[in-house]
Design an enzyme around this catalytic site. Structure first.
Site, PDB file in Angstrom:
ATOM      1  N   LEU A  84       0.848  -1.189   0.000  1.00  0.00           N
ATOM      2  CA  LEU A  84       0.000   0.000   0.000  1.00  0.00           C
ATOM      3  C   LEU A  84       0.890   1.248   0.000  1.00  0.00           C
ATOM      4  O   LEU A  84       2.086   1.170   0.272  1.00  0.00           O
ATOM      5  CB  LEU A  84      -0.901  -0.020   1.236  1.00  0.00           C
ATOM      6  CG  LEU A  84      -1.944  -1.143   1.217  1.00  0.00           C
ATOM      7  CD1 LEU A  84      -2.521  -1.371   2.603  1.00  0.00           C
ATOM      8  CD2 LEU A  84      -3.049  -0.815   0.221  1.00  0.00           C
ATOM      9  N   CYS A  88       4.013   7.413  -4.202  1.00  0.00           N
ATOM     10  CA  CYS A  88       4.839   8.346  -3.418  1.00  0.00           C
ATOM     11  C   CYS A  88       6.087   7.670  -2.850  1.00  0.00           C
ATOM     12  O   CYS A  88       7.201   8.109  -3.107  1.00  0.00           O
ATOM     13  CB  CYS A  88       3.992   9.018  -2.334  1.00  0.00           C
ATOM     14  SG  CYS A  88       4.977  10.009  -1.210  1.00  0.00           S
ATOM     15  N   CYS A  93       7.533  10.914  -4.541  1.00  0.00           N
ATOM     16  CA  CYS A  93       8.012  11.854  -3.502  1.00  0.00           C
ATOM     17  C   CYS A  93       9.288  11.386  -2.814  1.00  0.00           C
ATOM     18  O   CYS A  93      10.215  12.172  -2.614  1.00  0.00           O
ATOM     19  CB  CYS A  93       6.995  12.072  -2.392  1.00  0.00           C
ATOM     20  SG  CYS A  93       5.286  11.937  -2.838  1.00  0.00           S
ATOM     21  N   HIS A 143       7.102   0.668   2.465  1.00  0.00           N
ATOM     22  CA  HIS A 143       6.058  -0.221   1.940  1.00  0.00           C
ATOM     23  C   HIS A 143       5.570  -1.171   3.036  1.00  0.00           C
ATOM     24  O   HIS A 143       4.366  -1.381   3.225  1.00  0.00           O
ATOM     25  CB  HIS A 143       6.611  -1.097   0.805  1.00  0.00           C
ATOM     26  CG  HIS A 143       6.986  -0.340  -0.435  1.00  0.00           C
ATOM     27  ND1 HIS A 143       6.524   0.911  -0.730  1.00  0.00           N
ATOM     28  CD2 HIS A 143       7.781  -0.689  -1.492  1.00  0.00           C
ATOM     29  CE1 HIS A 143       7.021   1.297  -1.896  1.00  0.00           C
ATOM     30  NE2 HIS A 143       7.776   0.354  -2.371  1.00  0.00           N
ATOM     31  N   PHE A 505      14.943  31.346  18.040  1.00  0.00           N
ATOM     32  CA  PHE A 505      16.086  31.948  17.352  1.00  0.00           C
ATOM     33  C   PHE A 505      17.310  31.023  17.423  1.00  0.00           C
ATOM     34  O   PHE A 505      17.552  30.430  18.447  1.00  0.00           O
ATOM     35  CB  PHE A 505      16.380  33.280  18.029  1.00  0.00           C
ATOM     36  CG  PHE A 505      17.343  34.119  17.275  1.00  0.00           C
ATOM     37  CD1 PHE A 505      16.926  34.832  16.179  1.00  0.00           C
ATOM     38  CD2 PHE A 505      18.676  34.158  17.659  1.00  0.00           C
ATOM     39  CE1 PHE A 505      17.826  35.613  15.469  1.00  0.00           C
ATOM     40  CE2 PHE A 505      19.570  34.927  16.941  1.00  0.00           C
ATOM     41  CZ  PHE A 505      19.140  35.650  15.853  1.00  0.00           C
TER      42      PHE A 505
HETATM   43  C1  LIG Z   1       8.545  12.809  -9.045  1.00  0.00           C
HETATM   44  C2  LIG Z   1       7.414  13.158  -8.130  1.00  0.00           C
HETATM   45  C3  LIG Z   1       7.682  13.712  -6.905  1.00  0.00           C
HETATM   46  C4  LIG Z   1       6.639  14.036  -6.057  1.00  0.00           C
HETATM   47  N1  LIG Z   1       6.945  14.631  -4.868  1.00  0.00           N
HETATM   48  C5  LIG Z   1       5.940  15.022  -4.063  1.00  0.00           C
HETATM   49  C6  LIG Z   1       6.231  15.669  -2.832  1.00  0.00           C
HETATM   50  O1  LIG Z   1       7.391  15.855  -2.475  1.00  0.00           O
HETATM   51  N2  LIG Z   1       5.192  16.059  -2.065  1.00  0.00           N
HETATM   52  C7  LIG Z   1       3.890  15.875  -2.447  1.00  0.00           C
HETATM   53  O2  LIG Z   1       2.976  16.281  -1.727  1.00  0.00           O
HETATM   54  N3  LIG Z   1       3.581  15.250  -3.610  1.00  0.00           N
HETATM   55  C8  LIG Z   1       4.582  14.825  -4.411  1.00  0.00           C
HETATM   56  N4  LIG Z   1       4.281  14.171  -5.576  1.00  0.00           N
HETATM   57  C9  LIG Z   1       2.868  13.883  -5.884  1.00  0.00           C
HETATM   58  C10 LIG Z   1       2.372  12.624  -5.142  1.00  0.00           C
HETATM   59  O3  LIG Z   1       3.271  11.568  -5.333  1.00  0.00           O
HETATM   60  C11 LIG Z   1       0.982  12.243  -5.647  1.00  0.00           C
HETATM   61  O4  LIG Z   1       0.128  13.364  -5.569  1.00  0.00           O
HETATM   62  C12 LIG Z   1       0.352  11.103  -4.847  1.00  0.00           C
HETATM   63  O5  LIG Z   1       1.231  10.025  -4.719  1.00  0.00           O
HETATM   64  C13 LIG Z   1      -0.942  10.664  -5.538  1.00  0.00           C
HETATM   65  O6  LIG Z   1      -1.589   9.663  -4.797  1.00  0.00           O
HETATM   66  P1  LIG Z   1      -2.770   8.834  -5.488  1.00  0.00           P
HETATM   67  O7  LIG Z   1      -3.348   7.981  -4.422  1.00  0.00           O
HETATM   68  O8  LIG Z   1      -3.667   9.718  -6.234  1.00  0.00           O
HETATM   69  O9  LIG Z   1      -2.059   7.932  -6.580  1.00  0.00           O
HETATM   70  P2  LIG Z   1      -0.937   6.800  -6.412  1.00  0.00           P
HETATM   71  O10 LIG Z   1      -0.180   6.917  -5.157  1.00  0.00           O
HETATM   72  O11 LIG Z   1      -0.187   6.813  -7.680  1.00  0.00           O
HETATM   73  O12 LIG Z   1      -1.784   5.475  -6.277  1.00  0.00           O
HETATM   74  C14 LIG Z   1      -2.436   4.889  -7.343  1.00  0.00           C
HETATM   75  C15 LIG Z   1      -2.469   3.397  -7.050  1.00  0.00           C
HETATM   76  O13 LIG Z   1      -3.385   2.782  -7.939  1.00  0.00           O
HETATM   77  C16 LIG Z   1      -2.888   1.500  -8.252  1.00  0.00           C
HETATM   78  N5  LIG Z   1      -3.556   1.059  -9.473  1.00  0.00           N
HETATM   79  C17 LIG Z   1      -3.580   1.660 -10.681  1.00  0.00           C
HETATM   80  N6  LIG Z   1      -4.367   0.969 -11.518  1.00  0.00           N
HETATM   81  C18 LIG Z   1      -4.867  -0.080 -10.813  1.00  0.00           C
HETATM   82  C19 LIG Z   1      -5.755  -1.147 -11.110  1.00  0.00           C
HETATM   83  N7  LIG Z   1      -6.313  -1.287 -12.303  1.00  0.00           N
HETATM   84  N8  LIG Z   1      -6.018  -2.046 -10.144  1.00  0.00           N
HETATM   85  C20 LIG Z   1      -5.456  -1.953  -8.923  1.00  0.00           C
HETATM   86  N9  LIG Z   1      -4.637  -0.945  -8.586  1.00  0.00           N
HETATM   87  C21 LIG Z   1      -4.342  -0.027  -9.526  1.00  0.00           C
HETATM   88  C22 LIG Z   1      -1.387   1.685  -8.359  1.00  0.00           C
HETATM   89  O14 LIG Z   1      -0.716   0.456  -8.168  1.00  0.00           O
HETATM   90  C23 LIG Z   1      -1.122   2.696  -7.243  1.00  0.00           C
HETATM   91  O15 LIG Z   1      -0.742   2.072  -6.043  1.00  0.00           O
HETATM   92  C24 LIG Z   1       5.308  13.814  -6.440  1.00  0.00           C
HETATM   93  C25 LIG Z   1       5.025  13.240  -7.684  1.00  0.00           C
HETATM   94  C26 LIG Z   1       6.067  12.916  -8.518  1.00  0.00           C
HETATM   95  C27 LIG Z   1       5.768  12.305  -9.853  1.00  0.00           C
END
Ligand SMILES: Cc1cc2nc3c(=O)[nH]c(=O)nc-3n(C[C@H](O)[C@H](O)[C@H](O)COP(=O)(O)OP(=O)(O)OC[C@H]3O[C@@H](n4cnc5c(N)ncnc54)[C@H](O)[C@@H]3O)c2cc1C
Length: 527
Positions: A84, A88, A93, A143, A505
């Site tokens: 899960l 990120c 992140c 993880h 400070f």
């Molecule tokens: C390079 C980078 C750096 C970042 N740094 C930051 C930061 O420093 N601070 C910050 O606030 N945000 C940051 N972000 C943004 C942040 O990572 C995302 O906003 C956040 O992780 C989104 O969460 P989510 O639950 O929407 O999607 P995700 O965490 O991407 O979760 C989607 C999940 O859906 C699952 N999934 C997809 N399709 C299926 C399916 N058909 N069946 C079952 N499971 C499926 C995937 O396996 C995944 O686990 C960063 C993003 C990037 C790209």
């Protein structure tokens, strides 16, 4: 890795009570195995219908599920990965923060190399691959914690390591079984955008995702980064800090998202001082291959004509596209121009009983919105009407520094208010920035030896109401304060109230003590 394979093996983990370390081993064992089992953590003794299935167990799916469960509801998370937490900690992140930490350390090392206790870094190129490998080895810990915490502490039900397929607005098929719920909450995130140019699929072209999964060589001395916003700059600054020539190819302007021009100027000047080449108004036209199908160079259209650059490493940091395709095909949900699922303020899509959350609903694609939208959807599902509209949030990014901001930049404030007052550090000075302030933790050496590198900070005030309307900071350690400061600013924080606070400070932002110096003015004056 495709984990949709029908007939995929199933492992019932409901009665296993693995500790965090055991979860870590299990995840590592399964992650690289295309035939690894789907992990079923289902409470078969609970005969209630699910209130919601969260399809996707990233930040939005997991936090939403935890909230729904805490409210007494029944939820199920389905995720394609064996853990899960989503992207990120896996490829977004967390690696970004590892790389940004390295960039800050390396900049310090390079700035002071040959003095004090710092070894000279002249001509030294450090490994990119070693840091990527280090991250890959370390990411299993987060993880494992999330699987453990979600099962043993939050009492969540989940199915991992198996892709779900939407059947209808109440049904998802996973690992050969169908699960039904009163509501479906789509939380499948987004994927990196890749420029559609010749050579985009060559070995040596990376995004944040395949960089950590597939980098198996040490990039040579020139790196080309495509993009000029957060991801591009954050990764670009790391590559640069390793001692490589780093060219940022930016279609319009770099770091347009920083709202205050002076702050943005400070940030860009320091990036350039670190040797970064920022080619604004430029576009990647093609990526050229060597005989082995590996990148050997790029062609870039610049305002001064076509440039060819020899490189074996191209990084695309262009933002993300929501993974809305399956929901469109299966349910016909309405999407916007950027592939984002359109939701109302209750996170409801155009299809009844179907919600969407997180990156899937478009910008801002940030953790706070992913987690909060998941939670707000849970409230609505559980019959507690809740509206979410992410506005006026604080923001940050990394260069070799940490850059934080909230509210308005000076220019926007001037359009809105007649009497804008600025308090900043360093103050305007005929000799420019060459003053050993701001000084704070992590910049003390800079403040003493390279004062112009010790950071920049600015408070934007509406002089008539004395309210803070914007704050901007370049340095280290201020991001945390900005989370709370933003709430106070939205509540109407004045310069007088700020001046009444107790500073710790030397503090990364000098806002409290500087405000106190001016708070006695009946008619507010800048500093
Ligand atoms: C390079 C980078 C750096 C970042 N740094 C930051 C930061 O420093 N601070 C910050 O606030 N945000 C940051 N972000 C943004 C942040 O990572 C995302 O906003 C956040 O992780 C989104 O969460 P989510 O639950 O929407 O999607 P995700 O965490 O991407 O979760 C989607 C999940 O859906 C699952 N999934 C997809 N399709 C299926 C399916 N058909 N069946 C079952 N499971 C499926 C995937 O396996 C995944 O686990 C960063 C993003 C990037 C790209």
């Amino acid at each position: 890795m495709d984990r949709t394979a029908p007939g995929v093996a199933v492992m019932d983990v409901r009665d296993e009570h693995w500790n965090i370390e055991e979860w870590g081993h299990k995840i590592e064992e399964i992650y690289d195995d295309p035939n690894g089992p789907a992990l079923f953590n289902i409470n078969e003794s609970d005969k209630r219908e699910y209130d919601a299935i969260y399809l996707g167990g990233g930040a939005s799916g997991r936090f939403g599920s935890a909230y729904l469960r805490a409210m007494g509801g029944r939820q199920l998370i389905i995720d394609a990965w064996p853990f899960l937490g989503g992207s990120c900690p896996h490829n977004a992140c967390v690696p970004h923060h590892v790389f940004s930490d390295c960039a800050a350390e390396l900049m310090r090392q390079r700035t002071f190399g040959g003095t004090l206790w710092f070894q000279s870094m002249d001509g030294v190129r450090t490994s990119i691959k070693d840091v990527v490998d280090l991250f890959k080895r370390g990411r299993t810990g987060p993880h494992a914690i999330m699987n453990y915490q979600s099962k043993e502490q939050l009492d969540l039900e989940y199915i991992l390591n198996a892709k779900g397929t939407i059947v209808d607005a109440h049904t998802v098929e996973v690992a050969g079984r169908r699960f039904k719920a009163k509501n479906l909450i789509l939380a499948v995130g987004a994927r990196p955008q890749v420029l559609d140019v010749p050579g985009k699929d060559l070995k040596g072209v990376y995004t944040n995702v395949n960089l950590v999964e597939t980098l198996d060589y040490e990039p040579s001395d020139t790196v080309v980064v495509i993009g000029g916003s957060k991801t591009a700059v954050e990764y670009g600054c790391f590559f640069n800090a390793t001692g490589r020539r780093t060219i940022m190819v930016v279609r319009s302007q770099c770091l347009k998202l920083i709202p205050d021009l002076e702050t943005r100027g400070y940030v860009l000047d320091r990036m350039k001082e670190q040797g970064m080449e920022i080619w604004e108004g430029s576009e990647l036209q093609s990526i050229e291959s060597d005989d082995d199908g590996k990148v050997k160079g790029v062609t870039i259209k610049t305002p001064d004509g076509i440039q060819r650059v020899a490189t074996d490493f191209v990084f695309m940091g262009l933002g993300e596209t929501p993974n809305s395709e399956m929901a469109v095909q299966a349910l016909g949900v309405q999407v916007g121009p950027k592939n984002e699922i359109i939701v109302n303020s209750r996170l409801q899509t155009s299809v009844q009983n179907v919600y969407a959350v997180g990156d899937l609903i478009g910008a801002p694609m940030e953790m706070f919105k992913a987690r909060k939208s998941g939670v707000y959807a849970a409230r609505n599902v559980m019959g507690r009407e809740a509206h979410y509209d992410p506005q006026d949030f604080p923001d940050f990014l990394h260069t070799h520094y940490e850059v934080s901001w909230l509210g308005l930049g000076e220019e926007e404030a001037m359009k809105k208010y007649e009497n804008v007052v600025i308090i900043k550090m360093p103050p305007n000075n005929p000799n420019g920035l060459n003053i050993g302030l701001p000084a704070g933790d992590r910049v003390m050496l800079y403040a003493m030896a390279k004062p112009h590198m010790s950071g920049f900070q600015k408070l934007v005030i509406d002089g008539d109401t004395r309210r803070i309307v914007g704050a901007h900071h370049v340095g280290y350690g201020a991001k945390d304060a900005f989370q709370y400061l933003n709430v106070l600013v939205k509540q109407g924080l004045t310069v007088d109230q700020l001046g009444e606070m107790d500073e710790l400070f030397l503090n990364p932002t000098h806002f409290i003590q500087l405000s106190r110096l001016r708070a006695g003015n009946e008619r507010l004056v800048g500093l």
